[in-house]
Design a protein around this motif. Structure first.
Motif, PDB file in Angstrom:
ATOM      1  N   ASP A  13      49.444   7.771  19.051  1.00 17.46           N
ATOM      2  CA  ASP A  13      50.848   7.732  19.445  1.00 17.46           C
ATOM      3  C   ASP A  13      51.457   9.088  19.093  1.00 17.46           C
ATOM      4  N   PRO A  14      51.772   9.922  20.073  1.00 16.81           N
ATOM      5  CA  PRO A  14      52.251  11.281  19.769  1.00 16.81           C
ATOM      6  C   PRO A  14      53.573  11.303  19.021  1.00 16.81           C
ATOM      7  N   ILE A  15      54.413  10.283  19.221  1.00 20.22           N
ATOM      8  CA  ILE A  15      55.704  10.249  18.517  1.00 20.22           C
ATOM      9  C   ILE A  15      55.478  10.049  17.016  1.00 20.22           C
ATOM     10  N   ILE A  16      54.624   9.085  16.676  1.00 17.64           N
ATOM     11  CA  ILE A  16      54.333   8.830  15.257  1.00 17.64           C
ATOM     12  C   ILE A  16      53.602  10.019  14.636  1.00 17.64           C
ATOM     13  N   VAL A  17      52.686  10.614  15.386  1.00 18.10           N
ATOM     14  CA  VAL A  17      51.969  11.791  14.888  1.00 18.10           C
ATOM     15  C   VAL A  17      52.957  12.896  14.533  1.00 18.10           C
ATOM     16  N   ARG A  18      53.930  13.146  15.431  1.00 18.64           N
ATOM     17  CA  ARG A  18      54.913  14.204  15.187  1.00 18.64           C
ATOM     18  C   ARG A  18      55.848  13.860  14.026  1.00 18.64           C
TER      19      ARG A  18
END
Length: 244
Positions: A64-69
């Protein structure tokens, strides 16, 4: 432990996935590296990690790119892909390639030929063998489950003798019963569900490879060692009665 080898590549597959490729050949050495990296991911998943899917020579990681960021720490300038890429590099450097995992040895009973193996004679003729010879060669092989794919629980196996290699059917069947054991080229496998397919069917097992109500729902997993055991039609029916 060791650094990233030159035959490994790390590439984006989509906006939410990254693929790690360990080589181009299908062999036990690369399979062991794939399994070792899987083991590392099981132990050290990163924030935003969703799942991984392993194949013959690669592992695809979904995130999940949002959680990663959101969990980037002081790396504000980096994209989600760059953060995951960095995690993968670190994992490849840290993973133990000689991870000792308990190998499961599973025997799969097979009723060869007859109504359950209508292509057995095709395989025999193609290789100038008797049907008994095909059965003997197939059942004497030591097989390794490289990956599960195509359908839930369907095992891709390595280790089949080239002596019984046979091309796929020119006209695939619209439905092949689950449990059917087939040959396609130099590979053999077991259909886990009723599906269309073009493999040469040489037998059938009474075992259920996909069990949706169980946890895990698949009988086999990558790294398992398989031995096929010839059984008679009467023994096949006995197995089915016990299962049901």
């Amino acid at each position: 432990m060791g650094g990233i080898q030159q035959n490994r590549t790390i590439e984006p597959l989509s906006d939410t996935s990254i693929i790690v490729t360990f080589g181009r050949e299908i062999n036990s050495s690369i399979h062991n590296e794939v399994q070792a990296f899987n083991h590392y991911l099981d132990q050290f998943p990163f924030k935003g990690f969703i799942e991984y899917v392993s194949a013959f020579t690669s592992v695809t990681i979904f995130y999940d790119p949002i959680i990663v960021r959101e969990n980037r720490g002081d790396a504000e300038f980096r994209s989600a892909y760059e953060i995951v890429h960095s995690f993968v590099e670190h994992g490849l450097n840290q993973m133990e390639r000689d991870v000792v995992q308990k190998t499961r040895e599973i025997e799969i009973p097979v009723c060869y030929g007859g109504e359950y193996g209508e292509d057995l004679e095709v395989v025999a003729r193609h290789n100038n063998l008797t049907t008994d010879a095909v059965i003997n060669i197939h059942s004497k092989g030591d097989y390794l489950v490289y990956m599960i794919g195509f359908a839930p629980g369907f095992p891709y196996l390595g280790g089949m003798s080239k002596e019984i290699a046979t091309p796929r059917r020119s006209n695939p069947r619209t439905s092949i019963p689950r449990g059917s054991v087939g040959i396609a080229g130099e590979q053999t496998g077991v259909y886990s569900l009723d599906t269309p397919g073009g493999w040469q069917i040489i037998g059938r097992t009474p075992l259920e490879l996909f069990r949706p109500n169980d946890n895990p729902p698949t009988l086999l997993k990558p790294g398992d060692k398989i031995q096929f055991k010839p059984i008679t039609l009467a023994e096949y029916n006995e197995y089915k009665e016990k299962i049901t």
